[in-house]
Structure formats: C-alpha cells, structure tokens
Motif scaffolding. Structure first.
Motif, PDB file in Angstrom:
ATOM      1  N   ARG A 172       0.829  -1.200   0.000  1.00 14.54           N
ATOM      2  CA  ARG A 172       0.000   0.000   0.000  1.00 14.54           C
ATOM      3  C   ARG A 172       0.864   1.251   0.000  1.00 14.54           C
ATOM      4  O   ARG A 172       2.029   1.215   0.375  1.00 14.54           O
ATOM      5  CB  ARG A 172      -0.834   0.031   1.269  1.00 14.54           C
ATOM      6  N   GLY A 173       0.227   2.359  -0.360  1.00 12.01           N
ATOM      7  CA  GLY A 173       0.843   3.667  -0.231  1.00 12.01           C
ATOM      8  C   GLY A 173       2.198   3.756  -0.888  1.00 12.01           C
ATOM      9  O   GLY A 173       2.400   3.286  -2.012  1.00 12.01           O
ATOM     10  N   PHE A 174       3.138   4.335  -0.169  1.00 13.99           N
ATOM     11  CA  PHE A 174       4.461   4.570  -0.707  1.00 13.99           C
ATOM     12  C   PHE A 174       5.200   3.256  -0.973  1.00 13.99           C
ATOM     13  O   PHE A 174       6.134   3.208  -1.763  1.00 13.99           O
ATOM     14  CB  PHE A 174       5.245   5.435   0.299  1.00 13.99           C
TER      15      PHE A 174
ATOM     16  N   GLN B 471      -0.810   8.825   4.925  1.00 10.44           N
ATOM     17  CA  GLN B 471       0.168   8.402   3.929  1.00 10.44           C
ATOM     18  C   GLN B 471       0.399   6.892   4.020  1.00 10.44           C
ATOM     19  O   GLN B 471       0.668   6.243   3.027  1.00 10.44           O
ATOM     20  CB  GLN B 471       1.468   9.198   4.045  1.00 10.44           C
ATOM     21  N   ASP B 472       0.226   6.350   5.206  1.00 15.51           N
ATOM     22  CA  ASP B 472       0.368   4.921   5.388  1.00 15.51           C
ATOM     23  C   ASP B 472      -0.811   4.172   4.777  1.00 15.51           C
ATOM     24  O   ASP B 472      -0.689   3.053   4.310  1.00 15.51           O
ATOM     25  CB  ASP B 472       0.423   4.644   6.900  1.00 15.51           C
ATOM     26  N   GLU B 473      -1.969   4.800   4.810  1.00 19.91           N
ATOM     27  CA  GLU B 473      -3.188   4.137   4.340  1.00 19.91           C
ATOM     28  C   GLU B 473      -3.503   4.453   2.884  1.00 19.91           C
ATOM     29  O   GLU B 473      -4.474   3.939   2.335  1.00 19.91           O
ATOM     30  CB  GLU B 473      -4.373   4.525   5.227  1.00 19.91           C
ATOM     31  N   SER B 474      -2.730   5.318   2.264  1.00 19.99           N
ATOM     32  CA  SER B 474      -2.928   5.613   0.843  1.00 19.99           C
ATOM     33  C   SER B 474      -2.830   4.302   0.069  1.00 19.99           C
ATOM     34  O   SER B 474      -2.018   3.445   0.406  1.00 19.99           O
ATOM     35  CB  SER B 474      -1.826   6.579   0.383  1.00 19.99           C
ATOM     36  N   ARG B 482       0.108   9.213  -3.080  1.00 20.50           N
ATOM     37  CA  ARG B 482       1.159   8.243  -2.755  1.00 20.50           C
ATOM     38  C   ARG B 482       2.482   8.931  -2.405  1.00 20.50           C
ATOM     39  O   ARG B 482       3.091   8.638  -1.380  1.00 20.50           O
ATOM     40  CB  ARG B 482       1.367   7.288  -3.936  1.00 20.50           C
ATOM     41  N   ARG B 486       3.694  11.623   1.383  1.00 24.79           N
ATOM     42  CA  ARG B 486       4.976  11.162   1.904  1.00 24.79           C
ATOM     43  C   ARG B 486       5.957  12.340   2.008  1.00 24.79           C
ATOM     44  O   ARG B 486       6.654  12.508   3.004  1.00 24.79           O
ATOM     45  CB  ARG B 486       5.528  10.095   0.950  1.00 24.79           C
TER      46      ARG B 486
END
Lengths: 358, 623
Positions: A172-174, B471-474, B482, B486
């Motif tokens: 997920r995410g980054f 940002q963690d849950e994106s 994304r 961050r």
C-alpha cells in the motif's frame, strides 16, 4: 450529441466519448501517462486533468465522459501547476539516471519532465537510494520497481488483453509496487505469466525491460522492420528491432485489422529471434561428400545445380509423388510461399506441410 | 418458529414483546460494548449472572447486556431500571453489594455513583448526569435498553414499524420524498443529501440494483458505526431495507471491518433472526418486496471506506478507488446502480419514516438536520460516544457533555473529521456543529471523530500524526497521494526534529493545495487538511519549530530540553534513580542535581518521579 466548450470554443461531439478522446481529435494536446489505446482507462496518473469550469474541479479527461453543456479548459495556469506538481512528485521518487537508462529516448516521463522544464524536484531532489531491488530471476523480463510510476498500464494489459492475471499492485501507499503472485518472480511456478512481453511494450518508463535486449541499443538507435511472425498460423505482426544488422528485440505494433491489433505476442514471437544470428545457423550451402560422409561448403551455383539434377532424376525415375516438402516457421512467409509454388508448379506434388501445423 | 407474515403479525409480536418486558420488575442494563469489554465488563456480567442464579432471582430481575451506552470513560457501567440508578467503574466484587443493596432494597451505593469532575458532586440517576443530559439520542436511543442479540427486544421498541410504514403505506417515490424532506445528509463524511442519492439510484433504469451499508469505519479513535452495529443491528438492517425498497433493490451488502468482531457477530445474528422471522427473504410481510443481505468483511484497509474502493473490494478486486463520475448511483457494484450509505445514515432512516420528515427537520440547523454521533476523545474528562443535535456548539460539546479538560488545563483546539479533518482553534469553539460551518473554518464534519486538545498538545505533532496515518493508508494508486503525502510527512519530520528550513511552511502549503486539487479520491483530497488547518491557525508554532528550534508545547523531543530548577531541587536522589540513561548526577542531600542534556532521552521518568516539581520542560535547544 453533446455541445461542449473547450478553451472557449464550442463543439458538437458524440456524447459517449471521453473528454480526452474528443479533445485530442479536435487537436487539443492533453498530456497522459496511464492512458493507452489498447487498455481501459483508470484516471490514476493525474496528468491528463482538465478543469471543469462549472464545478471548478479538476477531472481526469481519460475517464470523464463529455456531457451536454460542459465547459472545460485543457490548458491554463492552474492545470499547468497541477500537472507540474504531479510530474515533480513522480520524479522525486525516480532515479536521475537517464544517461544510462535503457528507456532513454523512449520514456514518457522523461518527455514530460522536459516539456514541463523540471530541473530538480523541489522535495529533496531525485531518488538517491533505491527503495526496491531489481527483479531479474527469469530470462525474459527485468523489473526495476524504482523506475515504476505505478501507472498500472502493465497490470491492465496483463489482465485485459493477455488475460494472464500475472501481475497486480502489491503493498500500500508509498510501499506499493507491481508484483507477481505471492511476491515471487514472474518465472516462479506460482506465476501465471506467459512472457508475452506486452507489459514491457506498454511501460512508459524504464521499469520493465526485455532482459535479452539490455545494452543492445536505445530505441532511437534501432532499425525497425515490420514483419509477420512465422511461428504459427495466426500471423501476428511484429516489429523486429535490429542494430548493426543484428536482431535485438521484437516490439508490438498496435493497429486495427491485424490478427494481433493490441500488440499481442507469445513468448516465441517475442523472444524467439536468437536463431537469426546464431553461430550454428547455416549461411552457406553444404554438399555431402560421398566418400568421407562429411558436409562441405560450396557455392550456391553448385548447390542448386546439384539439387536440380537430383530432382530431375527422381522425378524421371519415380514420379512427382516421390516428393514431399516440409517448410519452416523460421523462414519468411515469402519463402514459404515459394516452396509450395515450387512443389506444385514445377515438381507437381501437393505433399507440402509446415511445422506450424504440427 | 414464528413467522411475521403481515403487518398485523408484527404488531402482535411487538405487543407480546412489550408485555414480556413490562412484566419484569427490575432490569439491569449492563453495557457490553467493546469499550466496556476492554474495561472488564465480561467478568462483571458473569458474576452478576451467577449471583442472580444463586439467589434465585432470574425470574424477577433481568440482566440485559446491551450495546455501547456511550460513556466508555466510566466503564464497566450499568443502569438499574426502572429506578435509573447509574453505576460506573464496576468490579466483579461490587456485584453482591449491588444486588443486595440497590436491587433488592433500593439503597444506593455512593462509591459506584458518578462524580462530576467539576463540582465533585455525586450524581445518582443516569438522566441527571450532564454527559447524558446534553445529548440528543435518536439513533442511540435504544442502545441502553435492548439486547442486540434478541429481535424480540427490537420489537419491544416498535422495531420494523418503519419498514411496515414504507412497504404498506408509501410508494417508493414517497419514501424518497420523505427522506429528501427530512434533510438527512450522509453521516460517513461526505454529507451528501441521502434522499437525493436515493432518487438518483431510483431513477436509473437498470436491473439489478444494490444497496450497500458502509461499515468500514476507519478513522483513528472513531467507533460510532461499530457501536450502532453492536448495540442495535436491527435498526441498521431496517434502514437498509427501507432504502432498498425505495430504490428498487433486492440485494444488499454490509461491508464491515473484520477488526470489529462483536459488530460482525451481532449483525450476523440479526440477519439470521430477520431471515427466520420472515423479515428478510422473499415477499417480506406479504408486501411483494424481497430482499437479501450479505456480509462482506474488510481486510483492514482504510481506503476501503471510500465507496468505489469498497465496491472494488466486494467485487474481489484490490480495494482501489476509481474516479467519479460515474457515481455509484449510475454505475456501482458490478457496473449496476448502487446506493451506498453509512451505518449511522441508515440508522436514522427508520426514525424518519416512523416519525416523519417534519419531526427530523425540527432538529438541527438550516442545512444540517437531526443529530450526529461523535466519538469524543483526547484531553477531555468524559470520553465516549455522544449523540448531539446538529447546531450544538463545540464549546457545549467539550464543556457540557465532555465535562471540560482534565487537570485544569486550557483547551487549545478541537480536531474534527479524523485524518481528513482540520483543527479548530479555541477561539472558534462557539461555532455550531454543522456541515457548512465546519467546512468554512477549514475542517469537516467527517464521520464523527472529535479529538480535544489541551495546551500541552503540539499542533505540528498533531498534523504529523494524522498525515502519518493517511500516507500509510494511501492505496498507492495516484502520485499526489502516494508520493505527495509522503513528501509532506518528510517535511514535517524535518521540522519536528529541528531541521526545518525557511520555506518549509510555504512548501507544505503549496504541496498540500496541489494534493487536494489533484488527488483521485477523497483520501488524498483531504489528507493535507490537518496540516493546512494547523498552519492556518497555529502558524506561530510552526515558526517556533523552524526558526527558534523550539516546541512551545514541549512535545517534540528534539526541540525541548529538561531543566532542573535549582531552587526547587532538594537533592532527594529520586530522579537520578529512575533515569534509564544516567543523565542525572548529584549527591543525596547535597547540591541541586545536574542533568546532562546530551545524554537525556526525554523519557519523562524524572518529571513524573520528582515530588517537588523541580524538573521542567523548556522549549528550545540547550545552548
């Protein structure tokens, strides 16, 4: 029909079209990254945003359908800033290694960075340290997730055109990246990848490359020759890429009315070209020495005379039905045509077959 | 098994359930919500069950384990009805005394009564406690009265009468019209008019249509929907059925987080019961309307609370959102018209149908009607779940319902709307809670998170907390969310660790605006809000972090130091003994102690230990 206004001019367009397709046809240039003609649109890359002047929202032109009374702008200060920020963000997570990148000159991200005049992303520059490892456990496709912009073109062509379902976003995410089943390699036994190479073809950056083509030349250094794949009866169109008279890759051709209009190929068509330049390949005729039993190199004149004399003898002594011809997928279609012509017209037999049928 | 096959049947069963309830002399409602479970209510319930059996009292005294009653701060808690005695922080050892004294003799036990944190006055009755007094409990009304696992209990509070009203006395259009007129707006965060949504789905000429109940509540600290599902699942089911009838759907889905085991259990029981009683299935109550519902458990992704991602998840795909339009009303689940509502929204529906739009309309403000459930958390005395009328001010919530700030501290801000919301400074606490007013001041109503912050809260740290979450849950699909969130988080980390530079605030603002402008879904479009709103109202704190290298609230470890106040230090040696890194030096009974800043890890042990308050936190970096 829908009446829409684009950048102040009014147009009548079919109401089932997306803004991107309608506007592009009318000559408006909207940048894209995740859009590709052979796959569905997902509106993810945010580069093709346009401004809806009525709602004030920025909307992806690739997924938004035109509607009667719509007033949009495809180019203005706000859009330029929005698109530039998106590209800057992508570059901030991208290595600045165009000098050595396989995709240099064939990279849509590079083109956009140039178009938007980005020297250095204002968020700490380019990516210095890789976050992922390069995946190269199979002989065909190399995947460098650090160059991936997660546009999802590869996953969609995999799922929608090839229907392999071999790759999807993972994490997920980054931390998100494109990956194969169970986070293993494409060539793993759990992988449903068939190495058709369409993901590599459709990748807008250097994230996916053909392993055998690495270091063999950049796109602009290669000579492109349209050809028909000889491996089977489908007759897929391919674009053979060569440099210094050596074939170094087989690209896709996207064109309607082909047997493979969406650039499809199989692993043989895509990667099975090595034989062309293989050292074992015969490039001169050989005649067997009757005494020593060994093949000896000769010239074409002697070889053809030898064959013709023997054909004549066999036909005279045993008739045309003593002949049979088996031709090969590795010959060109023209060559295959000629062999059957030879068999039918001058020898007089229909006993002809081809390895693609076997 | 009894079947409800007509409205008359239902009326009959409702009468029976009420009669059975009224026969019981005393019933003890014990909160069995997840909050109280965490405080140990299960042991108390077990003890109570055993004691009642031992004393042969099960006939006359009924112990009812209910869903969340809201006052989680004080759990485990119970109300002894009909007298209304409210006991809190109950331990299993208290049970014997409760039965003997209060239940049997009517005497109260002062120890277990609620004490007002301000006046220190003991309050005996539930209805006299300010926490409850200042609420407007509509959706939560029956949470403290009924057992969520008994459909008969729901019958006893006229359950499913709303469905009967809709199915037998109203056309689909009339139901929609009623909801439109009620002014009900989506409680999940968006605030879109519910009736309007229904109308759009109803107008689509396509079959099948679906209804979805979005129970993928994910905001940190928020548990409104969980408590409704846990405490009154039939209410939600009834709301869903009315919605399904109105738009013309016969299949529904409840998408609920797997991390809510009690909610999943209760809604499963409710569906099973409704099916057995003939309230789900073919030809419900003989009306010709058929409806089935399926539960989908989410796998813990916050993004699946976004409606298009939720639907992708139901379809078996990776939970990623897609651009709108097309909206779910036109093209939703499997491309079919789909109406998706939040739990609390659906919980309001039966009430509106039963009591009429005008009744609902009379509560709230011009554009925000009815009540709203909030989870009131943070630096406030009465944490818990509250249901308040729209239009109540934030100040009333914090001070009247919430009982003010503990430790005599000052309120600094209230954060509403979870990670998508903003921080509202104390100067604006008199604004009414209303969709439009909250967004005017840079926050949102959201799904109902309310975090109260006192003067010891660092606003840069708060912004960092929420951004770290988003940002963690994106999902990782679109670059602004994304990568952008961050990058914002990196800048905030830099600022709070003392490496902030000139231009950082402007960069945050600019990037935040662009992320809002360009992100694909609601998560990215709102993720910068906590940062933007704290910069808007607390810019001086950001500046202090960047230019003075100081955290004024004394939170960011790199921007504070500990100091021993020489005049206060009695050289008692206690601080030295608790210091885990030997940063404190001194002789017992000698000179004031010395604290070495380069060794100190700011763990706070010494401050807690010092009996003389001789150790202080100083904003800034030691010279």
């Amino acid at each position: 029909m829908a009446e829409i206004s684009i950048n102040g001019s009014s147009y009548q367009v079919d109401d089932d079209r997306t803004i991107l397709s309608a506007a592009s046809e009318l000559g408006y240039d909207i940048p894209t990254l995740c859009h590709h003609s052979v796959i569905s649109d997902c509106g993810a890359c945010r580069v093709c945003l346009i401004e809806n002047k009525k709602s004030g929202n920025l909307m992806p032109s690739c997924t938004t359908k035109v509607a009667d009374g719509m007033v949009i702008e495809t180019e203005n200060k706000r859009l330029r800033r929005a698109r530039k920020t998106v590209i800057e963000l992508l570059l901030s997570d991208h290595p600045n290694d165009c000098m050595t990148c396989e995709a240099d000159g064939n990279c849509e991200l590079q083109d956009l960075a140039y178009e938007f005049g980005i020297d250095e992303p204002p968020y700490g520059g380019f990516k210095e340290e890789p976050r992922f490892t390069i995946e190269r456990d199979n002989p065909f496709i190399e995947h460098d997730p650090d160059k991936c912009i997660l546009c999802g073109r590869c996953t969609r062509v995999d799922q929608e055109v090839q229907c392999s379902d071999a790759i999807e976003f993972v994490e997920r995410g980054f931390a998100a990246k494109v990956g194969a089943a169970l986070k293993k390699d494409l060539g793993d036994e759990d992988s449903s990848c068939v190495f058709c190479g369409q993901c590599v073809e459709i990748c807008p950056t250097g994230a996916l490359s053909y392993a055998p083509s690495l270091g063999e030349g950049r796109e602009y250094q290669l000579k492109k020759t349209e050809t028909t794949c000889g491996y089977c009866g489908v007759g897929c169109k391919l674009e053979l890429k060569s440099r210094n008279n050596k074939v170094v890759g087989a690209g896709s051709i996207y064109r309607d009315n082909l047997p493979n209009p969406d650039g499809e190929a199989c692993v043989k068509g895509r990667f099975g070209y090595e034989f062309i330049d293989h050292p074992d390949r015969l490039t001169k005729p050989l005649i067997k020495d009757k005494e020593s039993g060994e093949f000896k190199e000769t010239d074409w004149e002697e070889a053809l005379d030898y064959v013709a004399d023997n054909f004549r003898r066999i036909k005279r002594d045993h008739g045309a039905e003593a002949f049979g011809a088996l031709c090969s997928a590795r010959c060109s279609n023209e060559e295959n045509y000629l062999i059957q012509k030879l068999m039918r017209a001058s020898i007089g037999t229909h006993t002809i077959d081809h390895c693609a049928r076997l | 098994m009894a079947k409800v096959s007509s409205p008359r049947d239902l009326e009959q069963y409702q009468k029976q359930a009420k009669a059975a309830r009224d026969k019981i002399e005393t019933f003890i409602t014990m909160c069995g919500g997840t909050g109280c479970e965490g405080s140990g209510c299960r042991e108390v319930i077990k003890e109570m069950d055993e004691k009642l059996a031992e004393k042969n009292l099960q006939e006359s005294i009924s112990l009812k384990v209910t869903g969340c009653q809201g006052f989680c701060e004080k759990g485990p808690l119970m109300v002894i009805r009909p007298a209304g005695n409210f006991y809190c922080n109950i331990q299993p050892d208290d049970v014997e005394e409760i039965i003997e004294k209060t239940v049997l003799k009517g005497e109260s036990i002062s120890r277990l009564e609620y004490q007002d944190p301000e006046t220190e006055e003991k309050i005996l009755k539930e209805e006299d406690i300010p926490f409850y007094q200042n609420q407007e409990r509509l959706v939560f009304k029956n949470n403290g009265y009924i057992s969520p696992t008994r459909i008969e209990d729901y019958f006893s509070v006229d359950g499913y009468s709303g469905l009967v009203e809709a199915l037998f006395n109203m056309s689909q259009e009339e139901v929609i019209e009623e909801v439109v007129n009620s002014g009900l707006r989506g409680r999940g965060g968006g605030g879109f008019p519910t009736g309007q949504k229904w109308k759009l789905t109803y107008q689509e000429d396509s079959d099948p249509k679906y209804v979805i109940c979005n129970s993928d509540e994910g905001d940190p600290g928020a548990y409104m929907d969980r408590s409704i599902l846990e405490g009154n699942p039939h209410l939600v089911l009834e709301g869903m059925m009315i919605g399904a009838y109105a738009i013309g759907a016969s299949q529904g889905f409840i998408y609920v987080r797997a991390e809510y085991p009690l909610a999943v259990k209760h809604i499963n029981i409710a569906i099973e019961q409704a099916r057995e009683w003939g309230l789900l299935g073919e030809n419900i109550l003989g009306s010709g309307f058929s409806f089935e519902v399926e539960i989908m458990e989410g796998a813990g992704a916050f993004i699946c609370g976004e409606e298009t991602a939720l639907m992708a998840s139901i379809e078996g795909k990776r939970g990623m959102p897609r651009p709108k339009p097309p909206f779910p009303a036109t093209s939703g689940l499997w491309g079919q018209p789909t109406n998706i509502n939040n739990v609390e929204t659906l919980g309001n529906v039966p009430l509106i149908i039963k009591n009429g739009a005008d009744w609902f309309n009379s509560i709230g403000t011009e554009n925000s009607k009815g009540s709203k459930i909030f989870s009131l958390v943070g630096k406030v005395n009465n944490t818990g779940l509250i249901e308040v009328p729209m239009g109540i001010t934030l100040r009333e919530i914090v001070f009247d319902v919430g009982g003010g700030i503990p430790g005599g501290k000052e309120v600094k801000a209230v954060q509403s709307g979870g990670p998508s919301g903003g921080c509202i400074p104390k100067d604006l606490l008199d604004i009414p809670v209303d969709f439009d007013r909250l967004s005017e001041v840079g926050s949102i109503m959201g799904s109902g998170g309310l975090v109260v912050m006192d003067e010891d809260t660092c606003m840069v740290d708060v912004a960092k907390f929420f951004l770290d979450f988003t940002q963690d849950e994106s999902c990782g699909e679109c670059p602004p969310c994304r990568i952008g969130t961050r990058r914002m988080l990196e800048i905030l980390n830099r600022i709070t660790s003392g490496e902030g530079q000139e231009g950082d605030i402007e960069l945050l603002e600019r990037l935040g605006e662009d992320i809002i402008d360009t992100s694909l879904c609601g998560l990215g479009q709102t993720a910068p809000n906590p940062v933007i709103s704290t910069i808007q109202y607390f810019k001086d704190e950001y500046e202090a972090h960047i230019y003075d290298k100081a955290c004024p609230a004394g939170v960011c470890q790199d921007l504070i130091y500990y100091n021993i106040i020489e005049e206060e230090c009695r050289a008692c040696d206690r601080c030295r003994r608790v210091c885990p890194v030997e940063a404190i030096e001194g002789e017992p009974g000698g000179d004031p102690y010395i604290l070495y800043d380069d060794i100190c890890i700011r763990c706070g042990n010494c401050i807690e230990e010092c009996p003389f308050s001789a150790i202080e936190i100083v904003p800034g970096q030691k010279e």
